[in-house]
Structure formats: C-alpha cells, structure tokens
Write a protein that holds these residues in place. Sequence first.
Motif, PDB file in Angstrom:
ATOM      1  N   THR A  22      58.131  50.648  56.495  1.00  0.00           N
ATOM      2  CA  THR A  22      57.304  49.742  57.205  1.00  0.00           C
ATOM      3  C   THR A  22      56.195  50.650  58.155  1.00  0.00           C
ATOM      4  N   ALA A  23      56.482  51.838  58.629  1.00  0.00           N
ATOM      5  CA  ALA A  23      55.772  52.810  59.200  1.00  0.00           C
ATOM      6  C   ALA A  23      54.588  53.248  58.188  1.00  0.00           C
ATOM      7  N   CYS A  24      54.785  53.398  56.984  1.00  0.00           N
ATOM      8  CA  CYS A  24      53.735  53.840  55.956  1.00  0.00           C
ATOM      9  C   CYS A  24      52.870  52.594  55.813  1.00  0.00           C
ATOM     10  N   GLN A  25      53.411  51.467  55.503  1.00  0.00           N
ATOM     11  CA  GLN A  25      52.494  50.429  55.409  1.00  0.00           C
ATOM     12  C   GLN A  25      51.926  49.988  56.411  1.00  0.00           C
ATOM     13  N   MET A  26      52.307  49.918  57.701  1.00  0.00           N
ATOM     14  CA  MET A  26      51.621  49.952  58.781  1.00  0.00           C
ATOM     15  C   MET A  26      50.280  50.939  58.887  1.00  0.00           C
ATOM     16  N   ALA A  27      50.510  52.237  58.547  1.00  0.00           N
ATOM     17  CA  ALA A  27      49.425  53.082  58.717  1.00  0.00           C
ATOM     18  C   ALA A  27      48.444  52.851  57.756  1.00  0.00           C
ATOM     19  N   LEU A  28      48.860  52.711  56.574  1.00  0.00           N
ATOM     20  CA  LEU A  28      47.787  52.439  55.224  1.00  0.00           C
ATOM     21  C   LEU A  28      47.147  51.115  55.702  1.00  0.00           C
ATOM     22  N   GLY A  29      47.792  50.004  56.253  1.00  0.00           N
ATOM     23  CA  GLY A  29      47.149  48.890  56.509  1.00  0.00           C
ATOM     24  C   GLY A  29      46.199  49.092  57.503  1.00  0.00           C
ATOM     25  N   GLY A  30      46.488  49.581  58.602  1.00  0.00           N
ATOM     26  CA  GLY A  30      45.489  49.855  59.676  1.00  0.00           C
ATOM     27  C   GLY A  30      44.397  50.733  59.293  1.00  0.00           C
ATOM     28  N   ARG A  31      44.469  51.751  58.629  1.00  0.00           N
ATOM     29  CA  ARG A  31      43.275  52.568  58.073  1.00  0.00           C
ATOM     30  C   ARG A  31      42.466  51.715  57.093  1.00  0.00           C
ATOM     31  N   GLN A  32      42.872  50.818  56.407  1.00  0.00           N
ATOM     32  CA  GLN A  32      42.116  49.786  55.703  1.00  0.00           C
ATOM     33  C   GLN A  32      41.407  48.734  56.632  1.00  0.00           C
ATOM     34  N   LEU A  33      42.148  48.294  57.641  1.00  0.00           N
ATOM     35  CA  LEU A  33      41.608  47.206  58.521  1.00  0.00           C
ATOM     36  C   LEU A  33      40.673  47.815  59.141  1.00  0.00           C
ATOM     37  N   LEU A  34      40.813  49.182  59.971  1.00  0.00           N
ATOM     38  CA  LEU A  34      40.119  49.660  61.068  1.00  0.00           C
ATOM     39  C   LEU A  34      39.137  50.438  60.349  1.00  0.00           C
ATOM     40  N   GLY A  35      39.104  50.685  59.077  1.00  0.00           N
ATOM     41  CA  GLY A  35      37.871  51.476  58.324  1.00  0.00           C
ATOM     42  C   GLY A  35      37.903  52.991  58.905  1.00  0.00           C
ATOM     43  N   PRO A  61      69.889  53.193  65.697  1.00  0.00           N
ATOM     44  CA  PRO A  61      70.449  53.185  67.264  1.00  0.00           C
ATOM     45  C   PRO A  61      69.315  53.094  68.085  1.00  0.00           C
ATOM     46  N   VAL A  62      69.457  52.795  69.341  1.00  0.00           N
ATOM     47  CA  VAL A  62      68.284  52.870  70.197  1.00  0.00           C
ATOM     48  C   VAL A  62      67.548  54.237  70.185  1.00  0.00           C
ATOM     49  N   GLY A  63      66.244  54.290  70.266  1.00  0.00           N
ATOM     50  CA  GLY A  63      65.699  55.750  70.305  1.00  0.00           C
ATOM     51  C   GLY A  63      65.232  55.965  68.783  1.00  0.00           C
ATOM     52  N   LEU A  64      65.590  55.157  67.712  1.00  0.00           N
ATOM     53  CA  LEU A  64      65.121  55.706  66.668  1.00  0.00           C
ATOM     54  C   LEU A  64      63.578  55.290  66.302  1.00  0.00           C
ATOM     55  N   PHE A  65      62.813  55.947  65.880  1.00  0.00           N
ATOM     56  CA  PHE A  65      61.467  55.762  65.704  1.00  0.00           C
ATOM     57  C   PHE A  65      60.830  56.459  64.325  1.00  0.00           C
ATOM     58  N   TYR A  66      60.280  55.556  63.570  1.00  0.00           N
ATOM     59  CA  TYR A  66      59.284  56.244  62.426  1.00  0.00           C
ATOM     60  C   TYR A  66      57.847  56.187  62.684  1.00  0.00           C
ATOM     61  N   LEU A  67      57.230  57.428  62.556  1.00  0.00           N
ATOM     62  CA  LEU A  67      55.917  57.617  62.856  1.00  0.00           C
ATOM     63  C   LEU A  67      55.100  57.751  61.584  1.00  0.00           C
ATOM     64  N   GLY A  68      54.051  56.835  61.229  1.00  0.00           N
ATOM     65  CA  GLY A  68      53.418  57.047  60.176  1.00  0.00           C
ATOM     66  C   GLY A  68      52.001  57.459  60.094  1.00  0.00           C
ATOM     67  N   LEU A  69      51.560  58.642  59.408  1.00  0.00           N
ATOM     68  CA  LEU A  69      50.415  58.828  59.217  1.00  0.00           C
ATOM     69  C   LEU A  69      49.669  58.734  57.944  1.00  0.00           C
ATOM     70  N   SER A  70      48.785  57.791  57.805  1.00  0.00           N
ATOM     71  CA  SER A  70      47.728  57.615  56.708  1.00  0.00           C
ATOM     72  C   SER A  70      46.423  58.527  56.698  1.00  0.00           C
ATOM     73  N   THR A  71      46.349  59.266  55.713  1.00  0.00           N
ATOM     74  CA  THR A  71      44.958  60.035  55.667  1.00  0.00           C
ATOM     75  C   THR A  71      44.359  59.776  54.356  1.00  0.00           C
ATOM     76  N   LEU A  72      43.403  60.258  53.913  1.00  0.00           N
ATOM     77  CA  LEU A  72      42.701  60.229  52.646  1.00  0.00           C
ATOM     78  C   LEU A  72      43.416  60.878  51.684  1.00  0.00           C
ATOM     79  N   LYS A  73      44.605  61.545  52.052  1.00  0.00           N
ATOM     80  CA  LYS A  73      45.410  62.349  51.004  1.00  0.00           C
ATOM     81  C   LYS A  73      46.634  61.942  50.801  1.00  0.00           C
ATOM     82  N   GLY A  74      46.840  60.796  51.484  1.00  0.00           N
ATOM     83  CA  GLY A  74      48.232  60.058  51.385  1.00  0.00           C
ATOM     84  C   GLY A  74      48.612  59.435  52.636  1.00  0.00           C
ATOM     85  N   VAL A  75      50.005  58.802  52.608  1.00  0.00           N
ATOM     86  CA  VAL A  75      50.657  58.328  53.598  1.00  0.00           C
ATOM     87  C   VAL A  75      52.129  58.831  53.592  1.00  0.00           C
TER      88      VAL A  75
END
Length: 169
Positions: free
Chosen positions: A85-98, A119-133
């Motif tokens: 989900t973090a990857c798809q959010m980052a990729l979709g956001g990069r496309q949406l926001l240009g 558990p509480v405190g678990l996070f996934y941080l996504g990073l989408s760049t021109l080189k990948g996600v």
Amino acid sequence: MINNLDYKLTDLAGEIGLLLIKHKLSLGVVESATGGLVSNAITNIPGCSAYFPGSVTSYSNGIKQSLLGVSARTLSEQGAVSPETACQMALGGRQLLGTDICLSDTGIAGPGGETPCKPVGLFYLGLSTLKGVRAFEHHFTGSREEIKYQAAVAALDMLRGYLKDMSGG
C-alpha cells in the motif's frame, strides 16, 4: 519531546528544500496516518512552492483507491498498513501530483487499531522516484501524537538520505 521533534521537522524540511532545488526536483507527499504533518513541515519553509506543488491526505481506503490508485486487492489482501500500500500510494501520488519524487506513509498511530500481526507504532514509508518505488518498515513508540511525529521525522529523514546520496554524501 514534541517540541524537539517540531524543530527536527523544520530542520529536515529546510535541508530537503535546498537539496531539491540543487537537483531541480519536485516533491509530492501522500499521507495517511501522519495526517498532514509532513506537508506542514515542508510548507513551513519559505519558497517551498519552487519544488512542492501539493499533497494528499488519504486517510480512508476509498480515497487511497479512487485518488491514488491503490488496488482493492492490495487493501483486502495486504491491508492499508502494508509495504504494498505504501508503494502504491507513493507511485499514485507521484503520478497524480506530477512530481519527480513522492513520499507516502501508512501506519497505526494508536492507541487502538492494532492486530496480532500489526502492532501500534507499525508504519510503512514509501518513496517513489524516477528510478523506482520502495517501502521501508518502521516501529515507533509513545502516544498517538508522538508516533505521528516520529513517523513524519522518519519520512523526511529517509528523503534527505536519498537526496544526499544523489549528491555523493
């Protein structure tokens, strides 16, 4: 603790702004569990409009799907708090926001919402760049507010590391 993290957010956002300008890159942000903290830090830097066109706070799964293109299958099989989900959010956001780069976050800030595997405190941080996600797993502790701030700092720190690597250190 929060005041120290406020300073850290501002410091990181300022350094990131300089690096984005240096590399002539634009940044978008799509946030879920941080609720806009990352975007707030970025927009606290004067002149950020040179590299930051905007962000999306996508707290609900419906917005993640309809606006960012996160697949229903990913949400049902992996869950909203997952690296996929973090990857798809980052990729979709990069496309949406240009933008050249997009940060995303999804997590469980608590105090409820945990499951036996998440558990509480678990996070996934996504990073989408021109080189990948990519997605990165983090575990934070503290109150809901402290966890959200720690996640925002981690997201900006991750981006700073990526941009510094582009500069050769």
